[in-house]
Write an enzyme that holds these catalytic residues in place. Structure first.
Site, mmCIF file in Angstrom:
data_model
loop_
_atom_site.group_PDB
_atom_site.id
_atom_site.type_symbol
_atom_site.label_atom_id
_atom_site.label_comp_id
_atom_site.label_asym_id
_atom_site.label_seq_id
_atom_site.Cartn_x
_atom_site.Cartn_y
_atom_site.Cartn_z
ATOM 1 N N GLU A 45 -6.386 -4.555 8.848
ATOM 2 C CA GLU A 45 -5.366 -3.300 8.804
ATOM 3 C C GLU A 45 -5.042 -3.405 10.382
ATOM 4 O O GLU A 45 -5.682 -3.544 11.476
ATOM 5 C CB GLU A 45 -6.090 -2.373 8.425
ATOM 6 C CG GLU A 45 -6.367 -2.231 6.964
ATOM 7 C CD GLU A 45 -7.068 -0.931 6.495
ATOM 8 O OE1 GLU A 45 -6.357 -0.226 5.501
ATOM 9 O OE2 GLU A 45 -8.126 -0.595 7.081
ATOM 10 N N ASN A 68 -4.486 5.061 -1.574
ATOM 11 C CA ASN A 68 -5.568 5.768 -1.361
ATOM 12 C C ASN A 68 -6.034 6.856 -2.301
ATOM 13 O O ASN A 68 -5.176 7.642 -2.914
ATOM 14 C CB ASN A 68 -5.693 6.194 0.198
ATOM 15 C CG ASN A 68 -5.279 5.310 1.300
ATOM 16 O OD1 ASN A 68 -6.290 4.424 1.724
ATOM 17 N ND2 ASN A 68 -3.905 5.085 1.799
ATOM 18 N N ASP A 118 -11.962 0.848 2.125
ATOM 19 C CA ASP A 118 -10.919 1.142 3.180
ATOM 20 C C ASP A 118 -11.714 1.272 4.527
ATOM 21 O O ASP A 118 -12.912 1.856 4.336
ATOM 22 C CB ASP A 118 -10.186 1.962 2.936
ATOM 23 C CG ASP A 118 -8.732 1.937 3.648
ATOM 24 O OD1 ASP A 118 -8.546 1.001 4.449
ATOM 25 O OD2 ASP A 118 -8.201 3.102 3.675
ATOM 26 N N GLU A 140 -7.994 2.275 -2.955
ATOM 27 C CA GLU A 140 -8.593 2.107 -1.895
ATOM 28 C C GLU A 140 -9.457 3.390 -1.680
ATOM 29 O O GLU A 140 -8.958 4.532 -1.901
ATOM 30 C CB GLU A 140 -7.638 1.922 -0.746
ATOM 31 C CG GLU A 140 -6.763 0.599 -0.847
ATOM 32 C CD GLU A 140 -5.785 0.480 0.335
ATOM 33 O OE1 GLU A 140 -5.828 1.133 1.436
ATOM 34 O OE2 GLU A 140 -4.773 -0.379 0.181
ATOM 35 N N GLU A 171 1.029 -1.250 -0.132
ATOM 36 C CA GLU A 171 0.093 0.100 -0.086
ATOM 37 C C GLU A 171 0.865 1.124 0.037
ATOM 38 O O GLU A 171 1.797 1.430 0.877
ATOM 39 C CB GLU A 171 -0.832 -0.029 1.213
ATOM 40 C CG GLU A 171 -1.878 1.302 1.195
ATOM 41 C CD GLU A 171 -2.729 1.444 2.303
ATOM 42 O OE1 GLU A 171 -3.261 2.285 2.761
ATOM 43 O OE2 GLU A 171 -2.823 0.504 3.006
#
Length: 786
Positions: free
Chosen positions: A732, A607, A668, A639, A546
């Site tokens: 996460e 993101n 997310d 995300e 990520e």
């Protein structure tokens, strides 16, 4: 325009025809004058010859009008056709009279016009009066204006007629040798034609019948009739000779001049419209007073004078009515002007949608209160997430919601202050009271907005900032303080109010300065992309990364995203910053793919904010970056948070477009929103990422099975739902081996967190992938990566 140029614009045939008739009638009048001088001065000829000049000249005028009729437009043709009939009848009458006089030449001095001849002449004058009445004039716009014009015309007609009666016809009736009744009737009708034409021409601004032509018609009736009246009074029967030979032939001359004027206006350049109906009523008032002045100076009060006195009374009464109508019209105009001024003033100082005061009036009222030294409180009200209403339901629904909020403000504020709309979804209130009243109002507004409003029953919340005037406060400073307090209310979670206190503006100022530094950082390439591995929980194998962004500040060092991402969102810099992260992530993922092969790293995620998804160019930017880097679409994961998914149709269109390209979408922070379960069916997600808040404490075993099950309930529900829908899951925020064990027990296979691997640079990820590849080639028992 010169005379030659004007003549050049008129067709030769028309110009020559009109000129010939004018010349012919002038020649007849001149011949009559010569004969009259010869007869009266030298006794040459017989008196009966005087009666041939009028029928000849009227016949020529009739022919001139007949030639004009064939070339006129329909509106003007009606008048000139009536004029043709009028002149034809008059010509018959005076021809009959001439024939009769020649038949009784020995009685010419004492013989009057026969009744049939007089009837034809009277009929001609009546037709002329009727034709003049039908000439189009300026049409008034309103009812009162129309009546004013009618009164002006009646006043002008009566005033002028009374003066002509007193000066012309009345003396003829009392003359020593009065003319015949037929002659006086014809003189009177000619004067009526003159007055009617003069009155009519005063109200013709332009049209089919020329003003100058009407003036010649008026002169044709008035000049000969007036001269005949004077001659009749002064010379009696002897005046009939010059009247028939000289004076009366002037009327056809003037008529043919009118025909020529009409020809010029029809075939030449148009005349400028003239002001109409201005002077004649005043002239009529002066004329009607002439007999009254004569009586005041000793003129005998006989019955002709009494007629004039009655006319003067009628004219005076009409003038009074006319002035009353003018007074009412002026009053109406002043009232309308006052209403228009008030409406314009209202529109300048009020909002067109809600009817509240606008920013200008709000600032003016607040400045007045501050200058007077009275205490003042300002409430700045900003509707939370109002943009979502416009995006999801349309601007029409949003406008009606704003109107409902405005009505709510008016009801809550009442007479204690002034509510205003100072921006799109921003309102303000100024109160002339202490801060406690402002706080009470803010509490009532927050409570009122906690219930659905407007016809669509929508729930809208607001953040309210309150500022109270102090000893040295200014207009700009109190508004700035209210704005700072409102921003602080939004920072505290929205749907509330904050009162400004000293020092509150410093963080806001720092935040604004941070926005400026972000712009400079983008220009100076101060942002770096780091990558946090996503690993398999069973063997710690890295299957993806990520991408995260860090700001390498030149003086502050590395700045975390929690400090600058909100400022980037607020200033809109998140769009170029996100583009930078996207380009670098795709480039680096493509490089890893080329270096380590397709099995080394399956996906690279980053993101995406709602602000980026609202950018209409975002999908095209993603497509261009993928093409530029060569990274396959299925290797990229974007995300998106739950709140971003619910931000309108533009966001939804962008997400479905990305999904259709083969890009995988991850939901997310799953479980923290209000519509998580429904989103899994409506949103084209491929991955669900369990939020860290549901991982924290999942490993605790305090000997209470019910409590332990409760801590695992959300994580268990998410994995079961994801499996049912065929979605991948990633846990996460894993920070301990106990959490790994608990998650594996629930069925989770992928995770990320500081326990598994911290964010690292691209070079560190490369070394990690290389080590992982070496392990695959030469496995060592008991060794794990990372």
């Amino acid at each position: 325009m010169t005379r030659e140029a004007l003549q050049a614009t008129v067709p030769v045939g028309v110009r020559m025809t009109a000129r010939r008739y004018v010349q012919a009638t002038v020649a007849v009048a001149a011949l009559g004058t010569v004969w009259c001088v010869a007869y009266l001065g030298f006794g040459i000829g017989a008196e009966v010859v005087a009666y041939i000049f009028v029928p000849i000249s009227t016949a020529l005028a009739t022919a001139a009008v007949h030639g004009l009729i064939r070339r006129e437009n329909p509106a003007a043709r009606r008048f000139w056709r009536a004029a043709f009939y009028s002149l034809s009848s008059i010509t018959v009458g005076y021809t009959w009279m001439a024939v009769d006089m020649f038949a009784h030449a020995d009685e010419v001095r004492t013989r009057s016009m026969t009744p049939p001849a007089a009837a034809f002449a009277v009929l001609g004058f009546l037709i002329a009066i009727w034709a003049l009445a039908r000439v189009p004039v300026v049409v008034a716009a309103g009812g009162i204006e129309r009546w004013r014009m009618v009164l002006d015309r009646v006043i002008a007609f009566l005033g002028c007629s009374a003066a002509l009666w007193y000066l012309g016809l009345a003396p003829m009736l009392s003359a020593r040798e009065p003319w015949s009744r037929q002659a006086m009737v014809l003189v009177g009708l000619a004067l009526i034609v003159a007055v009617g034409a003069a009155t009519k021409v005063s109200y013709i601004a332009g049209g089919p019948v020329d003003r100058v032509a009407i003036r010649f018609i008026a002169a044709a009736g008035g000049v000969p009739a007036g001269v005949d009246a004077v001659l009749a009074v002064q010379y009696g029967y002897l005046a009939t000779v010059p009247a028939q030979a000289i004076v009366m032939p002037l009327a056809p001359v003037l008529i043919t001049l009118g025909v020529a004027a009409q020809s010029r206006v029809d075939h030449g350049p148009p005349r400028e419209p003239a002001r109409v109906g201005v002077l004649l009523p005043y002239l009529a008032l002066i004329l009607v007073d002439v007999p009254l002045i004569a009586v005041a100076f000793g003129a005998p009060l006989r019955w002709p004078v009494r007629v004039v006195l009655i006319a003067a009374v009628v004219v005076t009464a009409l003038v009074m009515v006319r002035q009353y109508l003018a007074y009412r019209e002026n009053a109406r105009l002043l009232r309308n002007k006052r209403v228009q001024e008030e409406r314009l003033q209202y529109e300048v100082s009020h909002d067109g949608l809600t009817g509240l005061a606008n920013r200008a009036l709000f600032r003016e009222r607040l400045a007045t209160v501050l200058e007077s030294g009275s205490p003042a409180s300002v409430l700045l009200i900003d509707l939370d997430d109002f943009k979502a209403v416009n995006d999801l339901l349309g601007h029409g629904v949003g406008d009606r919601l704003l109107v409902s909020v405005a009505r709510l403000l008016q009801a809550e504020v009442g007479d204690r202050g002034l509510p205003a709309r100072v921006g799109g979804d921003e309102f303000a209130v100024v109160l002339t009271e202490a801060g406690a009243g402002a706080i009470e109002l803010a509490e009532r507004l927050v409570a009122a907005l906690s219930h659905p409003i407007s016809e669509h029953r929508l729930l809208v919340q607001a953040s309210i900032g309150i500022a109270v005037s102090g000893p040295e406060v200014t207009l700009d400073s109190i508004l700035r303080d209210a704005d700072v307090a409102m921003y602080e209310a939004k920072q505290q979670g929205k749907a509330g109010f904050v009162r400004y206190v000293d020092g509150m503006g410093e963080p806001v100022l720092a935040h604004m300065q941070l926005g400026g530094e972000l712009r400079r950082a983008l220009d100076n390439d101060e942002f770096r992309v780091v990558y946090q591995p996503i690993v398999r929980l069973d063997g710690r194998r890295v299957i993806g990364v990520e991408a995260l962004v860090r700001w390498h500040h030149p003086t502050r060092g590395v700045v975390g995203p929690g400090e600058f991402i909100p400022a980037a969102e607020r200033t809109g810099l998140i769009v170029p910053l996100g583009r930078l992260v996207l380009r670098e992530t795709c480039r680096q993922a493509a490089a890893w793919l080329a270096e380590f092969g397709p099995d080394a790293l399956k996906e690279a995620g980053l993101n995406v904010s709602a602000r980026q998804l609202h950018d209409p160019d975002f999908v095209d930017d993603v497509s261009a970056v993928l093409a530029e880097s060569g990274l396959p679409c299925e290797r990229l994961v974007l995300e998106v948070t739950e709140s971003a998914v619910l931000r309108g149709q533009q966001v939804s269109r962008a997400l479905y477009a990305l999904d259709s390209m083969g890009i995988r979408l991850a939901l997310d922070d799953f479980g923290t929103g209000e519509s998580s379960l429904s989103l899994l069916r409506a949103f084209p997600a491929a991955i669900v990422k369990l939020d860290k808040s549901f991982v924290d404490g999942i490993e605790i075993d305090d000997g209470q099975p019910a409590a332990a099950d409760a801590r695992k309930a959300v994580a268990r529900a998410v994995i079961q739902l994801a499996h049912a829908l065929g979605l991948d899951t990633v846990a996460e925020g894993i920070e301990s081996p106990e959490q790994v064990a608990a998650l594996r027990e629930l069925g989770y296979t992928l995770g990320q967190g500081f326990h598994l691997a911290e964010p690292m640079s691209a070079d560190e990820i490369s070394r990690l992938l290389a080590a992982q590849q070496d392990q695959d080639r030469f496995p060592v028992r008991g060794k794990a990566v990372p």
